[in-house]
Design a protein around this motif. Structure first.
Motif, PDB file in Angstrom:
ATOM      1  N   MET A   1      14.796  48.269 -68.796  1.00  0.00           N
ATOM      2  CA  MET A   1      14.875  49.584 -68.175  1.00  0.00           C
ATOM      3  C   MET A   1      16.201  49.781 -67.448  1.00  0.00           C
ATOM      4  O   MET A   1      16.845  50.832 -67.576  1.00  0.00           O
ATOM      5  N   ASP A  34      10.934  46.077 -59.065  1.00  0.00           N
ATOM      6  CA  ASP A  34      10.396  44.836 -59.613  1.00  0.00           C
ATOM      7  C   ASP A  34      10.221  44.899 -61.128  1.00  0.00           C
ATOM      8  O   ASP A  34       9.884  43.899 -61.761  1.00  0.00           O
ATOM      9  N   LYS A  35      10.442  46.074 -61.713  1.00  0.00           N
ATOM     10  CA  LYS A  35      10.300  46.234 -63.156  1.00  0.00           C
ATOM     11  C   LYS A  35      11.641  46.548 -63.818  1.00  0.00           C
ATOM     12  O   LYS A  35      11.693  47.045 -64.943  1.00  0.00           O
ATOM     13  N   ALA A  37      13.779  44.777 -65.251  1.00  0.00           N
ATOM     14  CA  ALA A  37      14.025  44.096 -66.520  1.00  0.00           C
ATOM     15  C   ALA A  37      12.982  44.425 -67.585  1.00  0.00           C
ATOM     16  O   ALA A  37      13.065  43.931 -68.713  1.00  0.00           O
ATOM     17  N   THR A  38      12.000  45.275 -67.250  1.00  0.00           N
ATOM     18  CA  THR A  38      10.931  45.617 -68.184  1.00  0.00           C
ATOM     19  C   THR A  38      11.403  46.659 -69.195  1.00  0.00           C
ATOM     20  O   THR A  38      12.118  47.596 -68.842  1.00  0.00           O
ATOM     21  N   ARG A  39      11.007  46.509 -70.446  1.00  0.00           N
ATOM     22  CA  ARG A  39      11.352  47.500 -71.458  1.00  0.00           C
ATOM     23  C   ARG A  39      10.638  48.812 -71.179  1.00  0.00           C
ATOM     24  O   ARG A  39       9.511  48.840 -70.693  1.00  0.00           O
ATOM     25  N   LYS A  42       7.106  49.460 -72.299  1.00  0.00           N
ATOM     26  CA  LYS A  42       6.059  48.680 -71.646  1.00  0.00           C
ATOM     27  C   LYS A  42       5.632  49.313 -70.315  1.00  0.00           C
ATOM     28  O   LYS A  42       4.730  48.806 -69.652  1.00  0.00           O
ATOM     29  N   LEU A  43       6.275  50.398 -69.942  1.00  0.00           N
ATOM     30  CA  LEU A  43       5.940  51.073 -68.698  1.00  0.00           C
ATOM     31  C   LEU A  43       4.836  52.100 -68.929  1.00  0.00           C
ATOM     32  O   LEU A  43       4.621  52.567 -70.046  1.00  0.00           O
ATOM     33  N   GLN A  47       5.565  55.921 -64.872  1.00  0.00           N
ATOM     34  CA  GLN A  47       6.770  55.139 -64.602  1.00  0.00           C
ATOM     35  C   GLN A  47       7.924  55.609 -65.483  1.00  0.00           C
ATOM     36  O   GLN A  47       9.064  55.717 -65.035  1.00  0.00           O
ATOM     37  N   GLN A  48       7.623  55.900 -66.739  1.00  0.00           N
ATOM     38  CA  GLN A  48       8.651  56.415 -67.638  1.00  0.00           C
ATOM     39  C   GLN A  48       9.173  57.767 -67.143  1.00  0.00           C
ATOM     40  O   GLN A  48      10.363  58.056 -67.229  1.00  0.00           O
TER      41      GLN A  48
END
Length: 227
Positions: A1, A34-35, A37-39, A42-43, A47-48
């Motif tokens: 992200m 905290d997210k 590094a999340t793709r 995957k959110l 969140q997106q």
């Protein structure tokens, strides 16, 4: 992200360091640090949506066009996104926003337009639209009975406990606060509260759209413009 946001920042003219730094600060503000590094895929949808708003405002645009930016959010996150949008407005951006949330319109918008089936039903400042759909009324906390008068119409009169009632009075065109209050006192009505109020945008929304918005929102929109 984070890498995606940095990439879009560079497309918008920021250097890599500035884009990454701005993105990290934004993700911290919206509770997604905290997210980082999340793709994106995957959110969650909400969140997106936060990330999309961040990408939209990261180069401080002069014009923002937003379509229901807080749809589906809980009150805490709605308030957070409203604060972020308000910051852009205060910084000088023109914000064009489509929303069904009247709280957002009243807080963020300088001018509003009500559209139904592609036609404008009202346009102007919030105050002008309120005036067109009922204007000013007076909320009167009292005991006893409010008599009829040529200076006002009793819209409603509801008991609120302990013998007290709250009445909504719609004044006649020539009758101001002082005239209406003097009329009540002169008639012997015990008045313990008297406030001026305008027809809420929520009430106006219901008058214009009625039950249509329960079944099909594609033709019922309220757009607001904030500068």
């Amino acid at each position: 992200m984070l890498e995606t946001m940095t990439y879009f920042g560079r497309l918008k003219g920021l250097d890599k360091h500035a884009a990454r730094s701005w993105s990290l600060e934004y993700l911290e503000r919206v509770g997604l640090a905290d997210k980082a590094a999340t793709r994106l895929d995957k959110l969650s949808g909400g969140q997106q949506q936060k990330v999309q708003l961040g990408v939209t405002i990261m180069n401080t645009p002069e014009l923002l066009i937003l379509d229901e930016p807080t749809k589906g959010f809980d009150p805490v996150n709605r308030r957070l996104l409203m604060d972020i949008i308000d910051d852009q407005r205060k910084a000088g951006a023109t914000v064009v926003m489509v929303t069904h949330q009247m709280e957002e319109v009243e807080r963020l918008c300088d001018r509003v337009i009500l559209l139904k089936d592609g036609r404008s039903h009202a346009y102007g400042t919030v105050e002008q639209v309120q005036e067109r759909f009922g204007g000013t009324t007076y909320a009167v906390i009292h005991t006893g009975v409010i008599p009829a008068s040529a200076h006002y119409t009793v819209v409603s009169d509801v008991e609120i406990g302990s013998g007290r009632r709250v009445a909504e009075l719609a004044p006649a065109p020539e009758a101001g606060e002082a005239t209406v209050l003097a009329e009540l006192v002169g008639a012997g009505v015990p008045v313990t509260g008297f406030t001026t109020q305008r027809t809420s945008l929520e009430e106006i929304f219901l008058r214009v759209y009625g039950t249509d918005s329960l079944h099909d929102q594609t033709g019922t929109e309220m757009a607001g413009v904030g500068a």
